[in-house]
Motif scaffolding. Sequence first.
Motif, PDB file in Angstrom:
ATOM      1  N   THR A  81      -2.174   0.050   9.181  1.00  0.00           N
ATOM      2  CA  THR A  81      -2.518  -0.049   7.761  1.00  0.00           C
ATOM      3  C   THR A  81      -2.722  -1.504   7.366  1.00  0.00           C
ATOM      4  O   THR A  81      -3.656  -1.833   6.631  1.00  0.00           O
ATOM      5  CB  THR A  81      -1.412   0.585   6.897  1.00  0.00           C
TER       6      THR A  81
ATOM      7  N   LYS B  37       0.852  -1.190   0.000  1.00  0.00           N
ATOM      8  CA  LYS B  37       0.000   0.000   0.000  1.00  0.00           C
ATOM      9  C   LYS B  37       0.881   1.231   0.000  1.00  0.00           C
ATOM     10  O   LYS B  37       1.757   1.396   0.845  1.00  0.00           O
ATOM     11  CB  LYS B  37      -0.911   0.026   1.237  1.00  0.00           C
ATOM     12  N   THR B  38       0.637   2.128  -0.975  1.00  0.00           N
ATOM     13  CA  THR B  38       1.408   3.365  -1.112  1.00  0.00           C
ATOM     14  C   THR B  38       0.462   4.552  -1.105  1.00  0.00           C
ATOM     15  O   THR B  38      -0.581   4.539  -1.758  1.00  0.00           O
ATOM     16  CB  THR B  38       2.213   3.362  -2.424  1.00  0.00           C
ATOM     17  N   TYR B  39       0.826   5.564  -0.332  1.00  0.00           N
ATOM     18  CA  TYR B  39       0.082   6.817  -0.324  1.00  0.00           C
ATOM     19  C   TYR B  39       0.925   7.888  -1.011  1.00  0.00           C
ATOM     20  O   TYR B  39       2.148   7.867  -0.935  1.00  0.00           O
ATOM     21  CB  TYR B  39      -0.228   7.262   1.101  1.00  0.00           C
TER      22      TYR B  39
ATOM     23  N   ARG C  78       5.577  10.440  -2.177  1.00  0.00           N
ATOM     24  CA  ARG C  78       5.026   9.089  -2.063  1.00  0.00           C
ATOM     25  C   ARG C  78       5.520   8.450  -0.774  1.00  0.00           C
ATOM     26  O   ARG C  78       6.690   8.565  -0.401  1.00  0.00           O
ATOM     27  CB  ARG C  78       5.433   8.225  -3.258  1.00  0.00           C
TER      28      ARG C  78
ATOM     29  N   ASP D 201      -2.709  -1.865  -3.006  1.00  0.00           N
ATOM     30  CA  ASP D 201      -2.200  -1.608  -4.352  1.00  0.00           C
ATOM     31  C   ASP D 201      -1.805  -2.895  -5.061  1.00  0.00           C
ATOM     32  O   ASP D 201      -1.889  -2.991  -6.286  1.00  0.00           O
ATOM     33  CB  ASP D 201      -0.983  -0.676  -4.288  1.00  0.00           C
TER      34      ASP D 201
END
Length: 310
Positions: A68, A24-26, A39, A80
Amino acid sequence: MTNDIVSTSGHADEPVLTVRGLTKTYGRRPTWYRRHPHRLVAVNGIDLEVGPGETLGLVGESGAGKSTVGRLVLRLIEPDAGSIDLLGSDITTLRREELRRMRARATMVFQDPYTSLDPRMTILDSIAEPLLVQGGTGRSERYDKARSLVRRVGLNDAHVDRYPYEMSGGQLQRVAIARALITDPAFIVCDEPVAALDVSTQAQVINLLQDLQAERGISYLFISHDLRLVRLVADRVSVMRRGEVQETGPADRVFEAPEHAYTRELLAAIPGRTPRARRFAAPVGAAPAAPEPATGPALASAEEVVAPAQ
């Protein structure tokens, strides 16, 4: 703590949860005034397993990505990449209605019960609400089951008509546990479930979770930054740092003979550790130390790890 409970798929040895390559990337998208987007990789390709009736402790410093992970494995947020096999189904492929039904069997207890409960609803309505969402039960059946769970978690009938602001933190966490249990789940994510409570109330809530596990064969993903607490409740432990799992193993082994330098650093920071244990702890990022000869261990025993400072 592990029980010989048959999982939903019908085999006692099959994991309740299997995660592979979860990512998972924000980040922010580039704009005309920000050419290079920021990122943050919150979770970076991790693998996890939780067996039937087992508690997997997920530990690490703040910002490691633990919470998370807890939300990802229930698809409260979308991953993701990676697969999440929960109770025999890859939930990353489930549609909305299928996912709603799945969440009757996999629920979550959040860290702050004040924000996880609707302040406009009574305690009885809050506990019964998941059955209303799932459908198939009448009003009297929902409320009867909710009242039964109120008593099971150590509250009484005098609490059912109260609102969250009229309850203490420990009482509200018991309400949150009753709410998570009302759909008879096989798997519960416990995200720092006692972090906001005083020590005596923490012990009561932990004892309640363990009793419920023994009665119902529930599997827990127990997320916490408190290593001494995890040492007491977990069958196995996974250690996270910067979105990655550094090591996983039986709780006794991880606490008594950790393999990764970061794990040793976390253990050395526990209050009550002996000066000798601190002296032998490797700094974060250092290469793993060579095994000590049989004349003496390099780390403190489990008793020293969990013992409070004198």
